[in-house]
Design a protein around this motif. Structure first.
Motif, PDB file in Angstrom:
ATOM      1  N   ALA A 151       0.844  -1.195   0.000  1.00 35.20           N
ATOM      2  CA  ALA A 151       0.000   0.000   0.000  1.00 35.20           C
ATOM      3  C   ALA A 151       0.877   1.242   0.000  1.00 35.20           C
ATOM      4  O   ALA A 151       2.055   1.196   0.366  1.00 35.20           O
ATOM      5  CB  ALA A 151      -0.921  -0.018   1.214  1.00 35.20           C
ATOM      6  N   ASN A 152       0.295   2.380  -0.400  1.00 34.40           N
ATOM      7  CA  ASN A 152       1.049   3.635  -0.356  1.00 34.40           C
ATOM      8  C   ASN A 152       1.092   4.186   1.062  1.00 34.40           C
ATOM      9  O   ASN A 152       0.630   3.538   2.009  1.00 34.40           O
ATOM     10  CB  ASN A 152       0.469   4.653  -1.354  1.00 34.40           C
ATOM     11  CG  ASN A 152      -0.941   5.107  -0.980  1.00 34.40           C
ATOM     12  OD1 ASN A 152      -1.407   4.911   0.150  1.00 34.40           O
ATOM     13  ND2 ASN A 152      -1.637   5.713  -1.922  1.00 34.40           N
ATOM     14  N   SER A 153       1.627   5.392   1.232  1.00 37.67           N
ATOM     15  CA  SER A 153       1.807   5.959   2.566  1.00 37.67           C
ATOM     16  C   SER A 153       0.502   6.189   3.292  1.00 37.67           C
ATOM     17  O   SER A 153       0.482   6.331   4.518  1.00 37.67           O
ATOM     18  CB  SER A 153       2.583   7.284   2.469  1.00 37.67           C
ATOM     19  OG  SER A 153       1.875   8.216   1.661  1.00 37.67           O
ATOM     20  N   ARG A 154      -0.611   6.242   2.570  1.00 36.41           N
ATOM     21  CA  ARG A 154      -1.925   6.419   3.179  1.00 36.41           C
ATOM     22  C   ARG A 154      -2.706   5.110   3.255  1.00 36.41           C
ATOM     23  O   ARG A 154      -3.913   5.108   3.464  1.00 36.41           O
ATOM     24  CB  ARG A 154      -2.731   7.451   2.397  1.00 36.41           C
ATOM     25  CG  ARG A 154      -2.308   8.894   2.697  1.00 36.41           C
ATOM     26  CD  ARG A 154      -2.767   9.347   4.075  1.00 36.41           C
ATOM     27  NE  ARG A 154      -2.426  10.736   4.339  1.00 36.41           N
ATOM     28  CZ  ARG A 154      -3.006  11.471   5.285  1.00 36.41           C
ATOM     29  NH1 ARG A 154      -3.920  10.935   6.063  1.00 36.41           N
ATOM     30  NH2 ARG A 154      -2.647  12.726   5.479  1.00 36.41           N
ATOM     31  N   GLY A 155      -1.999   3.998   3.085  1.00 36.57           N
ATOM     32  CA  GLY A 155      -2.645   2.702   3.212  1.00 36.57           C
ATOM     33  C   GLY A 155      -3.566   2.347   2.060  1.00 36.57           C
ATOM     34  O   GLY A 155      -4.443   1.492   2.197  1.00 36.57           O
ATOM     35  N   GLN A 156      -3.372   2.976   0.903  1.00 37.56           N
ATOM     36  CA  GLN A 156      -4.253   2.744  -0.242  1.00 37.56           C
ATOM     37  C   GLN A 156      -3.588   1.855  -1.289  1.00 37.56           C
ATOM     38  O   GLN A 156      -2.365   1.845  -1.429  1.00 37.56           O
ATOM     39  CB  GLN A 156      -4.647   4.087  -0.864  1.00 37.56           C
ATOM     40  CG  GLN A 156      -5.427   4.970   0.086  1.00 37.56           C
ATOM     41  CD  GLN A 156      -5.492   6.417  -0.377  1.00 37.56           C
ATOM     42  OE1 GLN A 156      -4.820   6.821  -1.334  1.00 37.56           O
ATOM     43  NE2 GLN A 156      -6.295   7.219   0.303  1.00 37.56           N
ATOM     44  N   LEU A 157      -4.422   1.122  -2.023  1.00 44.11           N
ATOM     45  CA  LEU A 157      -3.953   0.177  -3.037  1.00 44.11           C
ATOM     46  C   LEU A 157      -4.282   0.682  -4.433  1.00 44.11           C
ATOM     47  O   LEU A 157      -5.365   1.242  -4.662  1.00 44.11           O
ATOM     48  CB  LEU A 157      -4.609  -1.191  -2.826  1.00 44.11           C
ATOM     49  CG  LEU A 157      -4.278  -1.904  -1.512  1.00 44.11           C
ATOM     50  CD1 LEU A 157      -5.179  -3.123  -1.332  1.00 44.11           C
ATOM     51  CD2 LEU A 157      -2.814  -2.325  -1.481  1.00 44.11           C
ATOM     52  N   ALA A 158      -3.372   0.453  -5.367  1.00 43.97           N
ATOM     53  CA  ALA A 158      -3.606   0.802  -6.766  1.00 43.97           C
ATOM     54  C   ALA A 158      -4.395  -0.312  -7.441  1.00 43.97           C
ATOM     55  O   ALA A 158      -4.122  -1.495  -7.222  1.00 43.97           O
ATOM     56  CB  ALA A 158      -2.274   1.024  -7.488  1.00 43.97           C
ATOM     57  N   VAL A 159      -5.384   0.057  -8.251  1.00 42.86           N
ATOM     58  CA  VAL A 159      -6.204  -0.924  -8.967  1.00 42.86           C
ATOM     59  C   VAL A 159      -6.361  -0.489 -10.418  1.00 42.86           C
ATOM     60  O   VAL A 159      -6.137   0.671 -10.764  1.00 42.86           O
ATOM     61  CB  VAL A 159      -7.598  -1.069  -8.312  1.00 42.86           C
ATOM     62  CG1 VAL A 159      -7.489  -1.666  -6.921  1.00 42.86           C
ATOM     63  CG2 VAL A 159      -8.329   0.269  -8.256  1.00 42.86           C
TER      64      VAL A 159
END
Length: 466
Positions: A287-295
């Protein structure tokens, strides 16, 4: 460990995104399991976010309205309303929602596992519950819909009983007379209006130059004016340098040198995706620094068969959009066809008064050199608003000067979140049915707030025909 095979889809999280995906997949004939760390379904949206905060807002609005009604004025003193009592009533709404959501799973035969889910491989998810039991679910597809949580900087002591985030605020057992709100995003502005409605003194600290600068400037300015009118002090372009809490309150030191003292502080400066401790490292995802995933366009991550929807993929991080993302993603898994994208998402900001918009702003149209015109309807002139006493607000239509196509709808005031959908439906129509002529040629019930569309459309056409 109990090994359970034959699942078509395992969903991590039972919030709007996870629930919608599970129901859509089940209706498509898939065998679906949902994992949630709570025994009560609904996710953060139901327990800590949208539902309790909007229930709080409704109660505070009732208190404010009683002060405006000559027949009720004086019967309720906002300063005597206890925060604990408001939370109790909100809890009743949450319980009702949990019951409704649970019925969905039963009717659609979706199996629910209460516990912590961890991805072991692209086709396996382990579940550990509080009683020490373990399951290994083998599945063809995995969907991550674990939502988000308030962002916590490391130098702020969130264990202190005077420092709250939007989750822990729902457990606050006292009613502050003065509260600091650090972060003037949607959550910060919503809670600021709730606090001022209860007669609290509020300092709202905004790191930007304007409130909610993604809004149409006129609407943002109106929000700033009314928050100040309600008693809030808004401090723009400020950053914190130090936060100190003691038994009596909190002291917030800003980089500008200001020092603010209050009974409590609400930290509302962003959110992070709940992607920690779910086994991403086992499948090579990060995940990125904000805990988000790329889709991708199918909401699939970099790992085949593993999908993500809702707050964990970032924008727009709204319950309404998350629900559709989950539904569209699951539909693609069922039939293998193209996945519909979530577009034209209306903004719903539950301040008091509320804000909702869809489409383009004046700033965007000006930068794009689109020849547009504005039609306005001020609520103070509407019979329905005069009857209810909700005179604050306006409906603003942006439309093309030549084709009259509706380009943007911006509403501030009573029932804004409901009113916007009338215009949204017209905007989605194919040309030439997507023009403001619809509002002029259509008969609206009278007196209603929706009548504002006719008033605004006529106002706009008059500007063009001068």
């Amino acid at each position: 460990m109990d090994i359970s095979s034959g699942w078509d889809l395992v969903v991590l999280g039972s919030g709007p995104a996870g629930e919608a995906a599970a129901m859509q997949a089940a209706k498509g004939g898939l065998r679906v399991a949902v994992i949630d760390r709570r025994e009560q379904l609904g996710g953060n949206c139901t327990h800590w976010g949208t539902i309790p905060s909007k229930a709080l807002r409704h109660q505070v609005r009732q208190v404010i309205r009683s002060q405006r009604n000559p027949l009720l004025r004086g019967l309720i003193n906002p300063r005597q309303v206890r925060w604990q009592d408001l939370i109790q009533r909100s809890g009743e709404v949450v319980d009702s929602q949990v019951q409704v959501r649970g019925d969905f799973y039963i009717r659609n035969r979706v199996r629910v596992f209460a516990g912590r889910g961890e991805i072991q491989s692209p086709g396996e998810v382990r579940v550990d519950d509080d009683a020490g039991r373990q399951w290994l679910l083998r599945t063809r597809h995995i969907l991550i819909a674990t939502g988000s949580r308030p962002y916590h900087p490391e130098d702020v002591d969130f264990d202190h009983p005077r420092i709250y985030d939007s989750d822990t605020l729902l457990r606050m057992n006292h009613t502050p007379r003065h509260i600091l709100v650090y972060g003037a995003g949607v959550i910060g502005c919503e809670y600021t209006s709730i606090f001022t409605g209860l007669g609290m003194r509020v300092d709202l600290i905004n790191s930007r130059q304007h409130l909610l600068d993604f809004l149409d400037t006129e609407i943002s300015d109106a929000l700033s004016y009314h928050l100040r009118e309600q008693g809030a002090t808004i401090r723009h372009s400020e950053q914190y340098s130090k936060l100190v809490a003691d038994d009596d309150g909190v002291t917030l030191e800003l980089q500008s040198g200001k020092r603010l003292r209050a009974d409590a502080l609400l930290w509302s400066n962003g959110r992070s995706g709940n992607t920690q401790n779910i086994g991403l490292e086992n499948i090579g995802l990060e995940a990125n620094s904000r805990g988000q995933l790329a889709v991708d366009e199918r909401y699939q991550t970099a790992v085949e068969g593993v999908y993500a929807v809702g707050d964990v993929v970032g924008w727009p991080s709204l319950a309404s959009a998350s629900y559709d993302q989950g539904r569209f993603c699951a539909a693609g898994i069922v039939d293998g066809g193209p996945v519909k994208q979530v577009t034209d998402v209306p903004t719903g900001i539950y301040t008091i008064p509320g804000i909702s918009s869809v489409g383009r702003t004046e700033q965007e149209l000006t930068e794009a050199r689109v020849p547009y015109e504005v039609g306005q309807a001020f609520f103070k002139n509407l019979a329905r608003a005069q009857i209810t006493g909700e005179r604050v607000g306006m409906l603003k239509l942006l439309f093309h000067r030549d084709t009259l196509e509706v380009l943007g709808i911006h509403c501030f005031g009573y029932q804004a979140m409901e009113i916007v959908h009338v215009g949204q439906a017209v905007m989605r129509q194919p040309s030439p049915n997507n023009t403001i002529n619809y509002f002029i040629d259509t008969t609206f019930n009278y007196p209603t707030m929706a009548e504002a569309y006719r008033v605004a459309a006529i106002n706009g056409v008059n500007r063009v025909r001068r």
